[in-house]
Enzyme design. Sequence first.
Site, PDB file in Angstrom:
ATOM      1  CG  HIS A   1      31.683  14.917  -5.596  1.00  0.00           C
ATOM      2  ND1 HIS A   1      31.425  15.456  -6.831  1.00  0.00           N
ATOM      3  CD2 HIS A   1      32.276  15.900  -4.879  1.00  0.00           C
ATOM      4  CE1 HIS A   1      31.832  16.716  -6.861  1.00  0.00           C
ATOM      5  NE2 HIS A   1      32.366  17.001  -5.691  1.00  0.00           N
TER       6      HIS A   1
ATOM      7  CG  ASP B   1      34.201  19.833  -5.628  1.00  0.00           C
ATOM      8  OD1 ASP B   1      33.504  19.282  -4.746  1.00  0.00           O
ATOM      9  OD2 ASP B   1      34.077  19.592  -6.837  1.00  0.00           O
TER      10      ASP B   1
ATOM     11  CE  LYS C   1      28.421   9.264  -8.484  1.00  0.00           C
ATOM     12  NZ  LYS C   1      29.295  10.388  -8.118  1.00  0.00           N
TER      13      LYS C   1
ATOM     14  CE1 TYR D   1      26.733  11.702 -11.913  1.00  0.00           C
ATOM     15  CE2 TYR D   1      27.680  13.021 -13.677  1.00  0.00           C
ATOM     16  CZ  TYR D   1      27.087  12.922 -12.429  1.00  0.00           C
ATOM     17  OH  TYR D   1      26.850  14.063 -11.709  1.00  0.00           O
TER      18      TYR D   1
END
Length: 192
Positions: free
Chosen positions: A62, A170, A72, A132
């Site tokens: 992603h 996904d 991130k 995250y």
Amino acid sequence: MINVIPTAIPGVVVIEPKVFGDDRGYFFESWSQRDFDAAVRPVRFVQDNESKSRYGVLRGLHFQKGKYSQSKLVRVVSGRVLDVVVDIRKGSPTFGRHVCCELTGENHRQFFVPRGFAHGFVVLSPEAVFQYKCDNLYEPSQEGAIAWDDPSLGIDWIVPRAHVQLSEKDKHHPLLADAPELFDYNTDYYAL
């Protein structure tokens, strides 16, 4: 106090915190703005996320597009994952290459994913709690992704394909070569 370990892709780094342990348990700083800015790069994180997943769950690959791109800083609180970062900056000398890091609740490692990269992970333990930090707010209309199993990427996810569990979204991402919108190596996405 952190130890920064470079990877084969400049800007993508592994961070090891200094862990203090004794017979009572352990203590470490999981985040210090001062240490991170000095050792990695100045980044202002604005959102923290957490997911819990079972063995074989694969989330990725992603990214968010354009001015909504995100850095991130990822880590595992409990369990074990293989974390993967892919350079998707057209014109980059490392375009299409990836680096992996095993993150566990025991090693306390963190992986920094700069803007301009796709990110994903797969759970290697019976269960994992994954956290995250993001430096830009999530914008659903600006989601991007590439296929986790794109053969041109050559990622060894460790988990046998028959055991990989994906979300419906996904399962349908394009190959890197067919992705409609990626990043440009010569654009500073931190300046947008």
